[in-house]
Design an enzyme around this catalytic site. Structure first.
Site, PDB file in Angstrom:
ATOM      1  N   ASP A  36      61.338 -50.332 118.324  1.00  0.00           N
ATOM      2  CA  ASP A  36      60.172 -50.767 119.113  1.00  0.00           C
ATOM      3  C   ASP A  36      59.216 -49.643 119.516  1.00  0.00           C
ATOM      4  OD1 ASP A  36      61.143 -53.331 118.960  1.00  0.00           O
ATOM      5  OD2 ASP A  36      61.515 -53.583 121.090  1.00  0.00           O
ATOM      6  N   CYS A  74      62.669 -56.771 114.658  1.00  0.00           N
ATOM      7  CA  CYS A  74      63.912 -56.049 114.323  1.00  0.00           C
ATOM      8  C   CYS A  74      64.684 -56.525 113.097  1.00  0.00           C
ATOM      9  CB  CYS A  74      64.885 -56.101 115.496  1.00  0.00           C
ATOM     10  SG  CYS A  74      64.282 -55.358 116.991  1.00  0.00           S
ATOM     11  N   HIS A 130      72.452 -55.279 113.822  1.00  0.00           N
ATOM     12  CA  HIS A 130      71.544 -56.430 113.946  1.00  0.00           C
ATOM     13  C   HIS A 130      71.336 -57.207 112.651  1.00  0.00           C
ATOM     14  CE1 HIS A 130      67.988 -58.072 116.537  1.00  0.00           C
ATOM     15  NE2 HIS A 130      69.054 -58.859 116.519  1.00  0.00           N
ATOM     16  N   HIS A 219      63.909 -49.640 122.748  1.00  0.00           N
ATOM     17  CA  HIS A 219      63.981 -51.066 123.064  1.00  0.00           C
ATOM     18  C   HIS A 219      64.353 -51.220 124.534  1.00  0.00           C
ATOM     19  CE1 HIS A 219      64.957 -55.308 122.779  1.00  0.00           C
ATOM     20  NE2 HIS A 219      64.648 -55.327 121.495  1.00  0.00           N
ATOM     21  N   ASN A 283      59.375 -51.650 113.994  1.00  0.00           N
ATOM     22  CA  ASN A 283      58.227 -52.575 114.087  1.00  0.00           C
ATOM     23  C   ASN A 283      57.249 -51.994 115.097  1.00  0.00           C
ATOM     24  OD1 ASN A 283      60.849 -54.378 115.469  1.00  0.00           O
ATOM     25  ND2 ASN A 283      59.280 -53.560 116.828  1.00  0.00           N
TER      26      ASN A 283
END
Ligand SMILES: *[C@@H]1O[C@H](CO)[C@@H](O)[C@H](O)[C@H]1NC(C)=O
Ligand SMILES: *[C@@H]1O[C@H](CO)[C@@H](O)[C@H](O)[C@H]1NC(C)=O
Ligand SMILES: *[C@@H]1O[C@H](CO)[C@@H](O)[C@H](O)[C@H]1NC(C)=O
Ligand SMILES: *[C@@H]1O[C@H](CO)[C@@H](O)[C@H](O)[C@H]1NC(C)=O
Ligand SMILES: *[C@@H]1O[C@H](CO)[C@@H](O)[C@H](O)[C@H]1NC(C)=O
Ligand SMILES: *[C@@H]1O[C@H](CO)[C@@H](O)[C@H](O)[C@H]1NC(C)=O
Length: 551
Positions: A36, A74, A130, A219, A283
């Protein structure tokens, strides 16, 4: 006397020595993913708000990837790194994967560490996965990695390592398959740094190393403490008046220190000069309270999980002494899916054999400063949100939006002021010093030359002159090279280009597979597993749960 046979034997010894030398020359690959991180959060894009001297030192000494794109959120991003495929081709195109979903990145996909394993690499992952954990075969040590210290879901608290996520709350920190209860209270960024340094120190250098270090930072953590950072570090940013941004700065600063420590560890081990370091965000940044965070993509439009440039134009660098033309701004267009073939080539493999992926090798283009072979980028097609975007040549088309238009704006902070950018701090940083040890540090002049060129300047007067765009009512078209901030919607002036890009989008859409998202499985709730996010699918036969567990 020396016979012909002897010299043939000596020759063959000589050649096998060369072969061995070639083998061992395969670069160690250190792939660092920030979570992030926004365009304007790193120092090398011109921000004077949060110092990132270690990251910047690598950027100026290698390549600042300034025409580099990521996916907007993500799970799709990590699937793109691991497979070299657009998320529409793996069913990962819609939002994130939840810990209680009975799915993962499809097992038929061959992943980056598996390709590198074939090239002789020793693979380790530290940090966030993830990409699925409901059965053990979806977890990292079953998918090409030798070891994992980290977590399976999308985020966790940096101190207690629990993740709050529907439908519950549970611990998420593992060593391979074992729950790492002993790490409670230890700050995640430090834990991941120490593990990475340990791996580098103990790595048997007769094999090349692939270290995938996917940080929790920056994040947000859980709602009770969204931006966890040590108090003294937060205090050192008291010149930032916005309190959330101040905390964000501390989280980022710890991440920057980690990059320094890892670079230093490579130098200490004597393998930095034969290493390749990627630093990339997954991202765009969540700004102004999005996801309880305080990143900045200024002056780009939009945030994480939108297909505006702020969601998909990523902060990244590539560093390696193997790059023939370093110390520059790489304008080569590149997408996250390109890493897989690029790294396979850098590792001495042959990316030509990877015809079934979407990635295009950038190794020669980046190393020699030749034109990129990527002319277009599919940003995504998500028929659940009802949005899609594509860039072809200099034109970008957006169709539909993510949050009913509520994040379709420009967000601060601009971060162009705060402190005086300190080049000496870059040079004196642990990464800067490690680079000096192998004579690869950028000079003051190089830094002075590069930084402005990596800075995007968009002016408010362009904005006022532009024809603004409302994605709830129309498709929008931007000349992304002339108008990186998406001020001026040209759709009305160029209907033929709109039609051509819609057609392109349609042909991608015909190759898409449906999104793999599943409803949350009540069996996944950590409350049934001693408050741990777990591989619950291993403990039940496939099929309906409620017959097995009374919930
Ligand atoms: C993880 O698995 C690898 C490979 O089996 C092993 O070498 C390593 O010691 C394991 N780590 C832990 C903490 O169990
Ligand atoms: C490193 O690997 C090589 C080749 O597999 C092996 O011969 C050597 O013993 C290993 N060294 C250590 C310290 O384990
Ligand atoms: C671009 O692709 C062409 C055709 O495959 C290839 O010959 C050329 O080397 C590539 N250029 C770069 C910089 O990789
Ligand atoms: C968008 O608006 C529609 C209709 O008002 C609503 O049903 C939907 O939940 C909204 N979506 C988002 C992501 O806010
Ligand atoms: C942005 O503006 C600065 C200061 O005027 C200038 O030096 C720099 O070259 C500009 N950057 C680009 C990419 O045009
Ligand atoms: C993609 O195709 C599906 C089904 O074929 C369709 O429902 C959807 O609207 C298409 N999406 C786009 C962005 O064209």
């Amino acid at each position: 006397m020396f016979s012909l046979r002897d010299s043939a034997w000596i020759l063959s010894l000589f050649y096998s020595a060369i072969l061995v030398a070639c083998e061992t020359r395969k670069p160690n690959i250190i792939f660092i993913v920030a979570d992030d991180l926004g365009w304007n959060d790193v120092g090398f894009h011109g921000s004077n708000q949060i110092p990132t001297p270690n990251i910047d030192a690598l950027a100026y000494s290698g390549l600042i990837l300034n025409n580099y794109y990521v996916t907007a959120i993500c799970t799709p991003s990590r699937s793109a790194i691991m497979t070299g495929k657009y998320p529409i081709h793996t069913g990962m195109q819609h939002t994130v994967l939840y810990g209680a979903e009975a799915r993962g990145l499809p097992l038929k996909e061959k992943l980056l560490p598996q390709y590198l394993q074939e090239l002789g690499y020793d693979n380790h992952i530290v940090g966030k996965w993830h990409l699925g954990s409901y059965k053990r075969e979806y977890t990292p040590t079953f998918r090409g990695f030798k070891s994992h210290l980290g977590y399976w879901t999308g985020h966790h608290d940096y101190n207690d390592h629990t993740a709050v996520e529907a439908p519950g709350w549970g611990l998420d920190m593992r060593r391979n398959l074992s729950v790492a209860y002993d790490l409670h209270g230890k700050y995640s960024t430090d834990v991941f740094t120490q593990e990475s340094v340990r791996i580098i120190k103990t790595h048997n250098v007769s094999k090349p190393l692939f270290l995938y270090l996917a940080h929790a930072a920056v994040h947000s953590g859980n709602p009770y403490n969204p931006l966890p950072a040590p108090d003294d570090v937060v205090k050192s940013f008291s010149f930032i008046k916005n309190y959330n941004r101040q905390r964000f700065a501390a989280v980022l600063s710890k991440l920057d220190q980690s990059v320094g420590a890892v670079t230093q560890a490579l130098a200490d081990r004597g393998i930095l000069s034969n290493s390749l370091i990627v630093f990339t965000t997954d991202n765009g940044g969540p700004a102004e309270g999005f996801n309880l965070n305080a990143a900045s993509n200024y002056p780009l439009k939009g945030v994480k999980n939108t297909l505006w440039e702020g969601g998909v134009r990523g902060s990244a660098l590539l560093w390696s002494p193997l790059i023939r033309k370093p110390n520059r701004i790489a304008t080569q267009r590149m997408h996250l899916v390109d890493w897989l073939p690029t790294l396979v080539d850098a590792a001495g493999g042959d990316s030509c054999q990877l015809s079934h992926i979407d990635g295009v090798t950038q190794w020669r283009a980046l190393s020699n400063d030749e034109p990129s072979n990527r002319t277009e980028i599919l940003h995504n097609i998500d028929d659940i949100y009802g949005n899609a975007a594509i860039t072809v040549g200099s034109w970008k088309l957006l169709k539909g939006t993510t949050y009913n238009g509520s994040w379709d704006n420009w967000y601060g902070p601009s971060g162009r002021t705060g402190y005086d950018y300190d080049i000496q701090q870059v040079i004196d940083s642990p990464a800067g010093k490690a680079l000096q040890r192998i004579n690869k540090a950028a000079t003051v002049q190089q830094i002075l030359d590069m930084r402005p060129k990596a800075t995007i300047n968009c002016s408010i007067s362009d904005f006022l002159q532009g024809d603004n765009c409302n994605l709830l009512e129309e498709n929008c078209l931007f000349n992304i090279e002339e108008d990186p901030c998406e001020f001026n919607n040209m759709a009305k002036s160029y209907p033929a280009i709109v039609a051509r890009l819609l057609q392109k989008l349609d042909s991608y859409n015909q190759t898409a597979i449906p999104p793999g998202n599943l409803p949350l499985d009540p069996r996944g709730n950590p409350k049934y597993w001693n408050y741990v996010w777990t591989n619950f699918g291993d403990y039940f036969p496939d099929g309906d749960v409620t017959t097995v567990i009374n919930i």
